[in-house]
Enzyme design. Structure first.
Site, PDB file in Angstrom:
ATOM      1  N   CYS A  84      13.743  11.549   5.794  1.00 38.74           N
ATOM      2  CA  CYS A  84      13.503  11.181   7.305  1.00 38.74           C
ATOM      3  C   CYS A  84      14.923  11.365   7.789  1.00 38.74           C
ATOM      4  O   CYS A  84      14.780  11.445   9.159  1.00 38.74           O
ATOM      5  CB  CYS A  84      13.031   9.703   7.434  1.00 38.74           C
TER       6      CYS A  84
ATOM      7  N   GLU B 181       9.877  16.433  14.556  1.00 39.95           N
ATOM      8  CA  GLU B 181      10.124  16.328  13.257  1.00 39.95           C
ATOM      9  C   GLU B 181       9.025  17.352  12.397  1.00 39.95           C
ATOM     10  O   GLU B 181       7.787  17.208  12.521  1.00 39.95           O
ATOM     11  CB  GLU B 181       9.801  14.692  12.628  1.00 39.95           C
TER      12      GLU B 181
ATOM     13  N   LYS C 170       0.811  -1.228   0.215  1.00 41.93           N
ATOM     14  CA  LYS C 170      -0.157  -0.024  -0.036  1.00 41.93           C
ATOM     15  C   LYS C 170       0.799   1.472  -0.042  1.00 41.93           C
ATOM     16  O   LYS C 170       1.437   1.690   1.211  1.00 41.93           O
ATOM     17  CB  LYS C 170      -0.879   0.082   1.154  1.00 41.93           C
TER      18      LYS C 170
ATOM     19  N   GLU D 123       9.757   1.944  10.495  1.00 39.11           N
ATOM     20  CA  GLU D 123      10.816   3.399  10.446  1.00 39.11           C
ATOM     21  C   GLU D 123       9.865   4.559  10.327  1.00 39.11           C
ATOM     22  O   GLU D 123       9.161   4.757   9.568  1.00 39.11           O
ATOM     23  CB  GLU D 123      11.465   3.017   8.971  1.00 39.11           C
TER      24      GLU D 123
END
Ligand code: TXE
Length: 499
Positions: free
Chosen positions: A292, A393, A176, A255
């Site tokens: 990331c 983040e 997906k 992750e």
């Protein structure tokens, strides 16, 4: 895509069961790039059932390893054949420059080639149990049905880090992609179909659904037919998935991004200053910070801090933004209007928290960029670890600057994050460099470089950056179960019970 069915379930292409679709937006100009089928939870359940049936049938997982290795290599060949088309889709969908997209497709190719080589040489382990009559060995078997959920910043790259080892291991899967960026994965599934037809791979080994994670999540992650979930995305979604998976004790690998420090020592003044500035700049502003492992926290030694930040700001202001299809563009837009709004709210937060805005902090004023989701490279100086803009983040083109006075403080700051994905260290003192890289609690640490990864080397995070690893031998092991087989060639009675 554009009328063609986009869901690949049990070997056939279908439209969504309720005929729902989603407009895919080109973030460089806000136009509709494509219309794709939007799967329903029922479609997702059918995809899992197809993967389950293909696994339980046994034919695929019994495929000789050499055949799987050849298949992976063939997929790599087809990726190179279709490289330009895939790269263009990636740019239209994510906004990244075409040069970056081409590198991504080369990296995707190298992942398939790497796992083709690795699976071909992976050997069972023979164990000496102290009885010559016993043949004891430890073998690896495919873990089963895998759900592979990828994000929007590196759509095909992140998906390939999952599909390649899953295929190498003999698993079946439901992929997906992010609903924001499904185009390259749909095109890749068509390519897989071609390779699978040549190699007579059974239907249902790879299934593809796309749609909103919130809508499809339960069907994919709370499903008892699933053996393993590999997820790359945000921390909040990772938590939700881990909770959902706990119900059936389904294994998960996560992750979840990072808040990555880049430590710069004053001795870079005696070394290659310009390269140090360049690496910090590229580390944070490449792909507009939607990486990331972006080096979003500059932690710089006090004596050089003013000069270093000034040099960075001068170069940041010169970064050429534009449509990724334009070869003159050095960086593209943010992925969506929604994501730009999040980045803007972080910039406002930084100002409110008292950080000093050095450059950026606004949308570009070039009218040619007005319809896209562009945002200027932004630097905040005088930051400290109490600020949310330093802790969270932001996933955008925002660099925060903290200052340190000695090595111990630099390490303490570098480790002061709930994440632990990646870090960089710049020094011309090799001994200090080695000390500091060992002291940092991050999954990847670059010394005098930044941002690189390689298919044979593990990728993943400490702390809340997740668990499990992708790439390297560990990235294959995630998709394998370990079985100990004890074969007694000359059995005798145990003699324990006398009666
Ligand atoms: O990611 P999500 P979003 C970070 C970054 C970003 C934030 C949110 O900070 O601003 O995450 O981004 C699917 N069950 N990263 O909201 O939601 C979703 O459809 C199952 C870091 O876009 O995590 C998509 O396919 N799946 C990151 C994927 O999860 C669900 C890269 C990622 O989306 C789901 C991207 C659910 N309940 C964002 N909800 C990195 N690690 O590099 C969503 N999804």
């Amino acid at each position: 895509m554009d009328g063609e069915p986009d869901l690949w379930i049990g070997g056939s292409w279908r439209h969504a069961s309720d005929r729902g679709t989603r407009d895919i937006v080109n973030p460089a100009n806000g136009s509709t790039a494509a219309v794709v089928d939007e799967a329903t939870p029922d479609d997702a359940r059918h995809a899992v059932a197809a993967a389950r049936a293909a696994f339980d049938d046994g034919a695929w997982r019994a495929t000789p390893v050499a055949e799987r290795a050849t298949l992976l290599n063939r997929i790599a060949d087809l990726l190179q054949r279709d490289k330009e088309d895939l790269a263009r889709l990636e740019t239209v969908d994510t906004g990244k420059t075409l040069a970056e997209s081409r590198i991504d497709i080369d990296d995707v190719t190298s992942v398939f080639r790497y796992y083709s080589r690795l699976i071909a040489v992976q050997a069972d382990r023979v164990v000496d149990v102290g009885d010559p009559a016993v043949i004891s060995r430890v073998v690896r078997e495919p873990i089963g049905v895998c759900v592979l959920i990828a994000p929007w910043n590196y759509p095909l790259l992140q998906m390939s880090w999952k599909i390649a080892p899953a295929l190498a291991a003999g698993c079946t899967m439901v992929a997906k992609p992010s609903e924001v960026t499904p185009l390259s994965t749909i095109a890749f599934a068509r390519l897989l179909e071609e390779a699978f037809a040549e190699a007579s791979v059974p239907a249902g080994v790879v299934n593809l659904v796309q749609g909103s994670g919130a809508a499809l999540g339960a069907a994919l992650t709370e499903n008892p037919a699933v053996d393993f979930i590999s997820f790359t995305g945000g921390l909040a979604t990772g938590r939700t998935i881990a909770r959902a998976a706990a119900e059936h004790v389904t294994k998960v690998a996560l992750e979840l991004g990072g808040k990555n420090p880049h430590l710069v020592f004053a001795d870079v003044r005696d070394g290659d200053w310009d390269t140090a500035v360049d690496h910090v700049l590229t580390g944070v502003f490449l792909h507009s910070g939607q990486v990331c492992s972006a080096g979003t926290r500059l932690i710089v030694e006090e004596p050089i801090a003013d000069d270093f930040v000034a040099a960075l700001a001068a170069r940041a202001a010169k970064i050429t933004m534009g449509d990724g299809m334009d070869p003159a563009s050095e960086t593209g837009p943010l992925v969506s209007a929604q994501h730009r709004a999040k980045v803007e709210s972080y910039v406002q937060l930084g100002i409110d928290e008292g950080a000093q805005l050095i450059t950026g902090g606004a949308r570009p004023d070039d009218p040619a960029l007005a319809d896209g989701y562009f945002y200027l490279p932004t630097i905040f100086d005088r930051c400290d670890r109490s600020m949310r803009i330093v802790a969270e983040e932001t996933f955008g083109p925002i660099l925060t600057v903290e200052r340190f006075t000695d090595e111990a403080e630099a390490v303490a700051l570098g480790n002061d994050t709930e994440y632990g994905l990646a870090a960089g260290v710049r020094t011309s003192d090799a001994a200090r460099g080695e000390r500091v890289v060992r002291a940092l609690r991050h999954g990847t640490v670059w010394l005098n470089d930044f941002g690189y990864y390689a298919a044979p080397a593990e990728w993943g995070g400490f702390g809340k950056s997740g668990n499990g690893r992708e790439l390297g031998p560990t990235g294959l092991a995630e998709y394998q179960e370990i079985k100990h087989i004890w074969h007694n060639t000359a059995p005798t009675a145990a003699g324990w019970f006398k009666g």
